[in-house]
Design a protein around this motif. Structure first.
Motif, PDB file in Angstrom:
ATOM      1  N   ALA A   1       0.815  -1.212   0.000  1.00 23.42           N
ATOM      2  CA  ALA A   1       0.000   0.000   0.000  1.00 23.42           C
ATOM      3  C   ALA A   1       0.852   1.265   0.000  1.00 23.42           C
ATOM      4  CB  ALA A   1      -0.928   0.004   1.218  1.00 23.42           C
ATOM      5  N   VAL A   2       2.156   1.115   0.162  1.00 26.55           N
ATOM      6  CA  VAL A   2       3.067   2.260   0.223  1.00 26.55           C
ATOM      7  C   VAL A   2       3.656   2.534  -1.160  1.00 26.55           C
ATOM      8  CG1 VAL A   2       5.233   3.111   1.215  1.00 26.55           C
ATOM      9  CG2 VAL A   2       3.626   1.827   2.634  1.00 26.55           C
ATOM     10  N   PRO A   3       3.599   3.774  -1.629  1.00 23.29           N
ATOM     11  CA  PRO A   3       4.206   4.105  -2.927  1.00 23.29           C
ATOM     12  C   PRO A   3       5.679   3.719  -2.979  1.00 23.29           C
ATOM     13  CG  PRO A   3       2.888   5.937  -2.103  1.00 23.29           C
ATOM     14  CD  PRO A   3       2.973   4.939  -0.986  1.00 23.29           C
ATOM     15  N   GLY A   4       6.084   3.170  -4.100  1.00 29.18           N
ATOM     16  CA  GLY A   4       7.497   2.841  -4.299  1.00 29.18           C
ATOM     17  C   GLY A   4       7.922   1.478  -3.799  1.00 29.18           C
ATOM     18  N   ILE A   5       7.002   0.740  -3.166  1.00 31.19           N
ATOM     19  CA  ILE A   5       7.359  -0.584  -2.641  1.00 31.19           C
ATOM     20  C   ILE A   5       6.559  -1.660  -3.358  1.00 31.19           C
ATOM     21  CG2 ILE A   5       7.276  -2.126  -0.659  1.00 31.19           C
ATOM     22  CD1 ILE A   5       8.002   0.090   1.141  1.00 31.19           C
ATOM     23  N   LEU A   6       7.262  -2.700  -3.782  1.00 30.34           N
ATOM     24  CA  LEU A   6       6.636  -3.904  -4.336  1.00 30.34           C
ATOM     25  C   LEU A   6       7.089  -5.062  -3.466  1.00 30.34           C
ATOM     26  CD1 LEU A   6       4.872  -5.046  -6.623  1.00 30.34           C
ATOM     27  CD2 LEU A   6       6.974  -5.450  -7.919  1.00 30.34           C
TER      28      LEU A   6
ATOM     29  N   ASP B   1       6.628  -8.214 -18.269  1.00 28.87           N
ATOM     30  CA  ASP B   1       5.535  -8.271 -17.314  1.00 28.87           C
ATOM     31  C   ASP B   1       5.914  -7.616 -15.986  1.00 28.87           C
ATOM     32  OD1 ASP B   1       4.072  -9.608 -19.214  1.00 28.87           O
ATOM     33  OD2 ASP B   1       4.296 -11.594 -18.288  1.00 28.87           O
ATOM     34  N   ALA B   2       7.138  -7.860 -15.530  1.00 22.44           N
ATOM     35  CA  ALA B   2       7.601  -7.262 -14.276  1.00 22.44           C
ATOM     36  C   ALA B   2       7.633  -5.742 -14.385  1.00 22.44           C
ATOM     37  CB  ALA B   2       8.986  -7.800 -13.916  1.00 22.44           C
ATOM     38  N   ASP B   3       8.125  -5.244 -15.502  1.00 22.60           N
ATOM     39  CA  ASP B   3       8.174  -3.795 -15.721  1.00 22.60           C
ATOM     40  C   ASP B   3       6.768  -3.204 -15.802  1.00 22.60           C
ATOM     41  OD1 ASP B   3      10.934  -3.923 -15.763  1.00 22.60           O
ATOM     42  OD2 ASP B   3      11.067  -3.989 -17.952  1.00 22.60           O
ATOM     43  N   ALA B   4       5.858  -3.920 -16.453  1.00 19.03           N
ATOM     44  CA  ALA B   4       4.479  -3.441 -16.592  1.00 19.03           C
ATOM     45  C   ALA B   4       3.777  -3.389 -15.236  1.00 19.03           C
ATOM     46  CB  ALA B   4       3.705  -4.343 -17.554  1.00 19.03           C
ATOM     47  N   LEU B   5       4.051  -4.370 -14.370  1.00 21.32           N
ATOM     48  CA  LEU B   5       3.450  -4.376 -13.038  1.00 21.32           C
ATOM     49  C   LEU B   5       3.912  -3.170 -12.230  1.00 21.32           C
ATOM     50  CD1 LEU B   5       1.841  -5.641 -10.736  1.00 21.32           C
ATOM     51  CD2 LEU B   5       3.847  -7.058 -10.212  1.00 21.32           C
ATOM     52  N   LYS B   6       5.194  -2.867 -12.291  1.00 18.96           N
ATOM     53  CA  LYS B   6       5.714  -1.709 -11.554  1.00 18.96           C
ATOM     54  C   LYS B   6       5.096  -0.414 -12.057  1.00 18.96           C
ATOM     55  CE  LYS B   6      10.132  -3.952 -10.537  1.00 18.96           C
ATOM     56  NZ  LYS B   6      11.578  -3.966 -10.807  1.00 18.96           N
ATOM     57  N   LEU B   7       4.930  -0.313 -13.373  1.00 15.20           N
ATOM     58  CA  LEU B   7       4.329   0.884 -13.952  1.00 15.20           C
ATOM     59  C   LEU B   7       2.858   1.002 -13.554  1.00 15.20           C
ATOM     60  CD1 LEU B   7       4.658   3.338 -15.797  1.00 15.20           C
ATOM     61  CD2 LEU B   7       4.024   1.865 -17.733  1.00 15.20           C
ATOM     62  N   MET B   8       2.140  -0.117 -13.571  1.00 18.50           N
ATOM     63  CA  MET B   8       0.736  -0.118 -13.176  1.00 18.50           C
ATOM     64  C   MET B   8       0.578   0.329 -11.727  1.00 18.50           C
ATOM     65  SD  MET B   8      -2.057  -3.216 -13.453  1.00 18.50           S
ATOM     66  CE  MET B   8      -1.220  -4.299 -12.294  1.00 18.50           C
TER      67      MET B   8
ATOM     68  N   ASN C   1      13.035 -17.069  -4.199  1.00 17.25           N
ATOM     69  CA  ASN C   1      13.893 -16.992  -5.376  1.00 17.25           C
ATOM     70  C   ASN C   1      13.124 -16.528  -6.607  1.00 17.25           C
ATOM     71  OD1 ASN C   1      15.175 -18.883  -7.866  1.00 17.25           O
ATOM     72  ND2 ASN C   1      16.652 -17.748  -6.637  1.00 17.25           N
ATOM     73  N   LEU C   2      11.937 -17.081  -6.807  1.00 16.43           N
ATOM     74  CA  LEU C   2      11.145 -16.695  -7.969  1.00 16.43           C
ATOM     75  C   LEU C   2      10.632 -15.259  -7.845  1.00 16.43           C
ATOM     76  CD1 LEU C   2       9.189 -20.014  -8.587  1.00 16.43           C
ATOM     77  CD2 LEU C   2      11.060 -19.070  -9.962  1.00 16.43           C
ATOM     78  N   PHE C   3      10.402 -14.801  -6.613  1.00 13.65           N
ATOM     79  CA  PHE C   3       9.970 -13.413  -6.438  1.00 13.65           C
ATOM     80  C   PHE C   3      11.042 -12.443  -6.909  1.00 13.65           C
ATOM     81  CE2 PHE C   3      10.059  -9.593  -3.709  1.00 13.65           C
ATOM     82  CZ  PHE C   3       8.949  -8.960  -4.235  1.00 13.65           C
ATOM     83  N   THR C   4      12.282 -12.641  -6.454  1.00 10.50           N
ATOM     84  CA  THR C   4      13.321 -11.696  -6.858  1.00 10.50           C
ATOM     85  C   THR C   4      13.731 -11.892  -8.315  1.00 10.50           C
ATOM     86  OG1 THR C   4      14.904 -13.164  -5.735  1.00 10.50           O
ATOM     87  CG2 THR C   4      14.278 -11.142  -4.599  1.00 10.50           C
ATOM     88  N   ARG C   5      13.665 -13.114  -8.810  1.00 13.99           N
ATOM     89  CA  ARG C   5      14.023 -13.360 -10.210  1.00 13.99           C
ATOM     90  C   ARG C   5      12.975 -12.844 -11.183  1.00 13.99           C
ATOM     91  NH1 ARG C   5      16.257 -19.413 -11.222  1.00 13.99           N
ATOM     92  NH2 ARG C   5      16.627 -18.501 -13.267  1.00 13.99           N
ATOM     93  N   ILE C   6      11.706 -13.069 -10.868  1.00 13.68           N
ATOM     94  CA  ILE C   6      10.641 -12.756 -11.815  1.00 13.68           C
ATOM     95  C   ILE C   6       9.976 -11.411 -11.521  1.00 13.68           C
ATOM     96  CG2 ILE C   6       8.402 -13.494 -12.723  1.00 13.68           C
ATOM     97  CD1 ILE C   6       9.270 -16.396 -12.210  1.00 13.68           C
ATOM     98  N   ASN C   7       9.518 -11.227 -10.278  1.00 17.57           N
ATOM     99  CA  ASN C   7       8.767 -10.016  -9.938  1.00 17.57           C
ATOM    100  C   ASN C   7       9.659  -8.818  -9.630  1.00 17.57           C
ATOM    101  OD1 ASN C   7       7.068 -12.499  -8.312  1.00 17.57           O
ATOM    102  ND2 ASN C   7       6.056 -11.417  -9.981  1.00 17.57           N
ATOM    103  N   GLN C   8      10.876  -9.095  -9.178  1.00 21.99           N
ATOM    104  CA  GLN C   8      11.901  -8.063  -9.007  1.00 21.99           C
ATOM    105  C   GLN C   8      11.437  -6.906  -8.120  1.00 21.99           C
ATOM    106  OE1 GLN C   8      13.140  -7.060 -13.016  1.00 21.99           O
ATOM    107  NE2 GLN C   8      13.326  -9.211 -13.573  1.00 21.99           N
ATOM    108  N   GLY C   9      10.832  -7.266  -6.976  1.00 17.24           N
ATOM    109  CA  GLY C   9      10.385  -6.247  -6.038  1.00 17.24           C
ATOM    110  C   GLY C   9      11.512  -5.761  -5.149  1.00 17.24           C
ATOM    111  N   ASN C  10      11.145  -4.962  -4.148  1.00 13.61           N
ATOM    112  CA  ASN C  10      12.161  -4.391  -3.257  1.00 13.61           C
ATOM    113  C   ASN C  10      11.847  -4.606  -1.772  1.00 13.61           C
ATOM    114  OD1 ASN C  10      10.039  -2.593  -3.079  1.00 13.61           O
ATOM    115  ND2 ASN C  10      11.095  -0.939  -4.178  1.00 13.61           N
ATOM    116  N   ALA C  11      10.930  -5.530  -1.493  1.00 17.57           N
ATOM    117  CA  ALA C  11      10.633  -5.895  -0.107  1.00 17.57           C
ATOM    118  C   ALA C  11      10.074  -7.314  -0.084  1.00 17.57           C
ATOM    119  CB  ALA C  11       9.638  -4.916   0.510  1.00 17.57           C
ATOM    120  N   PHE C  12      10.227  -7.959   1.059  1.00 18.97           N
ATOM    121  CA  PHE C  12       9.775  -9.352   1.183  1.00 18.97           C
ATOM    122  C   PHE C  12       9.316  -9.600   2.607  1.00 18.97           C
ATOM    123  CE2 PHE C  12      10.275 -13.965   1.658  1.00 18.97           C
ATOM    124  CZ  PHE C  12       9.692 -14.427   0.469  1.00 18.97           C
TER     125      PHE C  12
END
Length: 202
Positions: A83-88, A153-160, A99-110
């Protein structure tokens, strides 16, 4: 890479164990580890909503690259952080999920379930999950044959997410006076952010 640990106060008794695991991994994988608690010694008690905003400070100021968090189930922390801007923020309790989260979704929190998954052998399972997380930092999206599509897809999710949330500045301005005062009592985070980015808005 700078990786921070920041959990709510209900998980403060586990901080030493979590910090030990992450320190060992930081030495093996050569990233900088920062421990922001929560700590038993802190008088002010922080819930997962507070830690999500504090994580937002660390990420949006450019002070850290990744935050590891959690609560009893891990779900509340994940939802609050997203819910916080800038965090996935991702969620998981196994090497493969992390492993799949950082490889595929490439977020910045877990977020990790620090209550549900804390029993016999807890440190071993936590370490395995965190190892999957940091391995993923250095790996291409999976599977290899789909890596270009996965990256799009990962880039599109961040933009969305960016396009459908208010800005960090707007969110902070909408905080109540009481919540803002409480968050500014988290001196280790506030001081670290100010040292890294004196112009950061909070």
């Amino acid at each position: 890479m700078r990786v921070a640990l920041l959990t709510g106060s209900t998980q403060s008794s586990k901080n030493e164990s979590l910090s030990k695991v992450l320190t060992e991994l930081s030495e093996s994988y050569h990233f900088k580890f920062l421990n922001f608690g929560a700590f038993d010694s802190e008088e002010t008690k922080y819930n997962y909503l507070d830690t999500a905003i504090l994580s937002g400070m660390l990420i949006n100021s450019g002070s850290v690259d990744f935050v590891i968090t959690g609560c009893s189930s891990g779900m509340g922390s994940q939802l609050a952080h997203n819910a916080v801007p800038g965090i996935l923020c991702g969620y998981g309790r196994s090497y493969e999920e992390a492993n799949l989260f950082t490889r595929i979704n490439q977020g910045n929190a877990f977020a990790y379930p620090l209550g549900l998954e804390w029993g016999w052998g807890a440190e071993i399972k936590f370490k395995s999950t965190m190892q999957g997380l940091v391995d993923g930092f250095q790996q291409d999206p999976y599977p290899a044959k789909d890596k270009e599509r996965k990256q799009r897809d990962a880039d599109a999710l961040k933009l969305m997410k960016k396009n459908n949330q208010v800005s960090w500045k707007t969110m902070v301005e909408d905080l109540s006076t009481e919540q803002r005062a409480k968050l500014t009592e988290k001196n280790d985070v506030i001081e670290y952010v100010q040292n890294k980015n004196a112009q950061f808005h909070f």
